[in-house]
Design a protein around this motif. Structure first.
Motif, PDB file in Angstrom:
ATOM      1  N   VAL A  33       0.882  -1.307   0.228  1.00 50.27           N
ATOM      2  CA  VAL A  33      -0.094  -0.074   0.068  1.00 50.27           C
ATOM      3  C   VAL A  33       0.951   1.374  -0.025  1.00 50.27           C
ATOM      4  O   VAL A  33       1.708   1.511   0.949  1.00 50.27           O
ATOM      5  CB  VAL A  33      -0.957   0.086   1.243  1.00 50.27           C
ATOM      6  CG1 VAL A  33      -1.803   1.229   0.956  1.00 50.27           C
ATOM      7  CG2 VAL A  33      -1.962  -1.095   1.030  1.00 50.27           C
ATOM      8  N   ILE A  77      -8.108   0.446  -3.213  1.00 50.48           N
ATOM      9  CA  ILE A  77      -8.430  -0.108  -1.918  1.00 50.48           C
ATOM     10  C   ILE A  77      -9.185   0.645  -1.377  1.00 50.48           C
ATOM     11  O   ILE A  77      -9.837   0.317  -0.338  1.00 50.48           O
ATOM     12  CB  ILE A  77      -7.133  -0.516  -1.295  1.00 50.48           C
ATOM     13  CG1 ILE A  77      -6.491   0.713  -0.953  1.00 50.48           C
ATOM     14  CG2 ILE A  77      -6.301  -1.811  -2.120  1.00 50.48           C
ATOM     15  CD1 ILE A  77      -5.229   0.201   0.083  1.00 50.48           C
ATOM     16  N   VAL A 161     -12.272  -4.509   5.934  1.00 51.66           N
ATOM     17  CA  VAL A 161     -11.257  -3.905   6.661  1.00 51.66           C
ATOM     18  C   VAL A 161     -11.638  -4.014   8.226  1.00 51.66           C
ATOM     19  O   VAL A 161     -12.929  -3.961   8.558  1.00 51.66           O
ATOM     20  CB  VAL A 161     -11.218  -2.509   6.468  1.00 51.66           C
ATOM     21  CG1 VAL A 161     -10.635  -1.698   7.388  1.00 51.66           C
ATOM     22  CG2 VAL A 161     -10.892  -1.796   4.928  1.00 51.66           C
ATOM     23  N   VAL A 219      -0.635  -4.260   2.552  1.00 50.11           N
ATOM     24  CA  VAL A 219       0.418  -3.765   3.688  1.00 50.11           C
ATOM     25  C   VAL A 219       0.964  -2.519   3.428  1.00 50.11           C
ATOM     26  O   VAL A 219       1.672  -2.411   2.393  1.00 50.11           O
ATOM     27  CB  VAL A 219       1.346  -5.143   4.078  1.00 50.11           C
ATOM     28  CG1 VAL A 219       2.323  -4.557   5.076  1.00 50.11           C
ATOM     29  CG2 VAL A 219       0.679  -6.289   4.612  1.00 50.11           C
ATOM     30  N   GLY A 220       0.782  -1.589   4.057  1.00 44.37           N
ATOM     31  CA  GLY A 220       1.604  -0.357   3.972  1.00 44.37           C
ATOM     32  C   GLY A 220       2.524   0.026   4.915  1.00 44.37           C
ATOM     33  O   GLY A 220       3.748   0.031   4.541  1.00 44.37           O
ATOM     34  N   SER A 221       2.229   0.413   6.269  1.00 44.85           N
ATOM     35  CA  SER A 221       3.392   1.050   7.150  1.00 44.85           C
ATOM     36  C   SER A 221       4.152  -0.082   7.499  1.00 44.85           C
ATOM     37  O   SER A 221       5.533   0.259   8.016  1.00 44.85           O
ATOM     38  CB  SER A 221       2.584   1.701   8.174  1.00 44.85           C
ATOM     39  OG  SER A 221       1.652   0.657   8.799  1.00 44.85           O
ATOM     40  N   ARG A 227       2.936   6.382   8.241  1.00 40.91           N
ATOM     41  CA  ARG A 227       2.636   7.318   7.231  1.00 40.91           C
ATOM     42  C   ARG A 227       3.022   8.766   7.928  1.00 40.91           C
ATOM     43  O   ARG A 227       2.689   9.200   8.977  1.00 40.91           O
ATOM     44  CB  ARG A 227       1.165   7.454   6.864  1.00 40.91           C
ATOM     45  CG  ARG A 227       1.118   6.418   5.559  1.00 40.91           C
ATOM     46  CD  ARG A 227      -0.560   6.584   5.285  1.00 40.91           C
ATOM     47  NE  ARG A 227      -1.298   5.567   5.995  1.00 40.91           N
ATOM     48  CZ  ARG A 227      -1.384   4.440   6.208  1.00 40.91           C
ATOM     49  NH1 ARG A 227      -0.520   3.556   5.687  1.00 40.91           N
ATOM     50  NH2 ARG A 227      -2.057   3.707   6.981  1.00 40.91           N
TER      51      ARG A 227
HETATM   52  C1  LIG Z   1      -4.266   2.356   4.186  1.00 39.88           C
HETATM   53  C2  LIG Z   1      -4.984   0.996   3.691  1.00 39.88           C
HETATM   54  C3  LIG Z   1      -4.284  -0.252   4.056  1.00 39.88           C
HETATM   55  C4  LIG Z   1      -2.858  -0.329   4.710  1.00 39.88           C
HETATM   56  O1  LIG Z   1      -2.912   0.129   5.899  1.00 39.88           O
HETATM   57  P1  LIG Z   1      -1.469  -0.128   6.760  1.00 39.88           P
HETATM   58  O2  LIG Z   1      -1.985  -0.184   8.142  1.00 39.88           O
HETATM   59  O3  LIG Z   1      -0.667   0.947   6.677  1.00 39.88           O
HETATM   60  O4  LIG Z   1      -0.908  -1.487   6.488  1.00 39.88           O
HETATM   61  C5  LIG Z   1      -4.792  -1.252   3.857  1.00 39.88           C
HETATM   62  N1  LIG Z   1      -6.181  -1.385   3.382  1.00 39.88           N
HETATM   63  C6  LIG Z   1      -6.829  -0.025   3.236  1.00 39.88           C
HETATM   64  C7  LIG Z   1      -8.352  -0.163   2.750  1.00 39.88           C
HETATM   65  C8  LIG Z   1      -6.175   1.017   3.286  1.00 39.88           C
HETATM   66  O5  LIG Z   1      -6.948   2.457   3.095  1.00 39.88           O
END
Ligand SMILES: *Cc1c(COP(=O)(O)O)cnc(C)c1O
Length: 240
Positions: A33, A77, A161, A219-221, A227
């Protein structure tokens, strides 16, 4: 953040996914992400073999497109406004967040206009938390039946989510419930509705999601650090 650190974080996430899903399910596909991160930080993901990235804002996708188009598969997403579908319909590979009939209808309309069939997931609200988006489980089948009639759509599965809570037992129940719903819908074999993707799990809970049978994690952070931080903190986000 140094490039090696980024690559080693991706490796950590992959290892965690493989270990968590071992024996029961294939490891889920990693969707990195990249929302809020500039393209200079995104492009090095190619060296880590990341093929799929997730963004949640249409405006941001449009701005980044010249640099990322054809390099990555781009997943939408986040919550999507119907009037913005036309800006991304040609450039995203999967819309994860269809949560209402009017949005499905607009995606169908734009897809037909652009001569494509758009793969989508339906976002389900697993804990009755409607503010996080998603249809209630009992509204799901009627919506799927409507969507099955739309020639511009290809329904591929479900997305969720989870609530942001630390209770692993509770979360495991929700993830398993999603997997059960997904399996049941697959068995029901609704005409023109494929159930082969289940998108669930984020940085805080992707290990649980993989253990419970997610096919994609977002997976982002855990890869980029929190962020808003350019340096990132290594300690708190990558769980083993
Ligand atoms: C931002 C986001 C993520 C990733 O979130 P992290 O906690 O940074 O891994 C995943 N799904 C959706 C829908 C998001 O908006």
């Amino acid at each position: 953040m140094a490039q090696e650190e980024l690559l080693s974080r991706v490796e950590d996430v992959r290892r965690t996914l493989a270990a968590a899903s071992e024996g029961r399910y294939p490891p889920p596909k990693l969707i990195a992400v990249t929302k809020t991160h500039p393209v200079e930080r995104i492009l090095p993901l190619l060296d880590a073999g990341v093929t799929d990235i997730g963004e949640n804002r249409v405006q941001e996708i449009v701005e980044k497109l010249p640099a990322i188009r054809k390099k990555f598969q781009i997943h939408l997403i986040g919550r999507l406004q119907s009037n913005k579908v036309k800006y991304i319909i040609d450039d995203v590979c999967l819309i994860h967040s269809v949560d209402r009939l009017s949005l499905a209808q607009e995606i169908d309309r734009q897809a037909q206009k652009h001569d494509r069939v758009m793969p989508v997931l339906v976002q389900v609200s697993p804990a009755g938390e409607e503010q996080k988006g998603g249809v209630a489980p009992d509204e799901l089948r009627p919506l799927l039946r409507e969507m099955a009639r739309m020639p511009g759509l290809e329904v591929r599965g479900l997305m969720a989510v989870m609530p942001n809570v630390p209770d692993e037992t509770y979360l495991t129940g929700l993830f398993s419930g999603m997997r059960t719903l997904f399996d049941r819908l697959r068995e029901e074999a609704i005409d023109r509705i494929a159930m082969d993707e289940l998108s669930m799990g984020m940085s805080g809970d992707y290990r649980l999601a993989a253990r419970c049978g997610a096919t994609m994690v977002r997976v982002g952070s855990a890869i980029f650090g929190p962020r808003g931080s350019q340096t990132g903190g290594m300690n708190d986000v990558v769980s083993g």
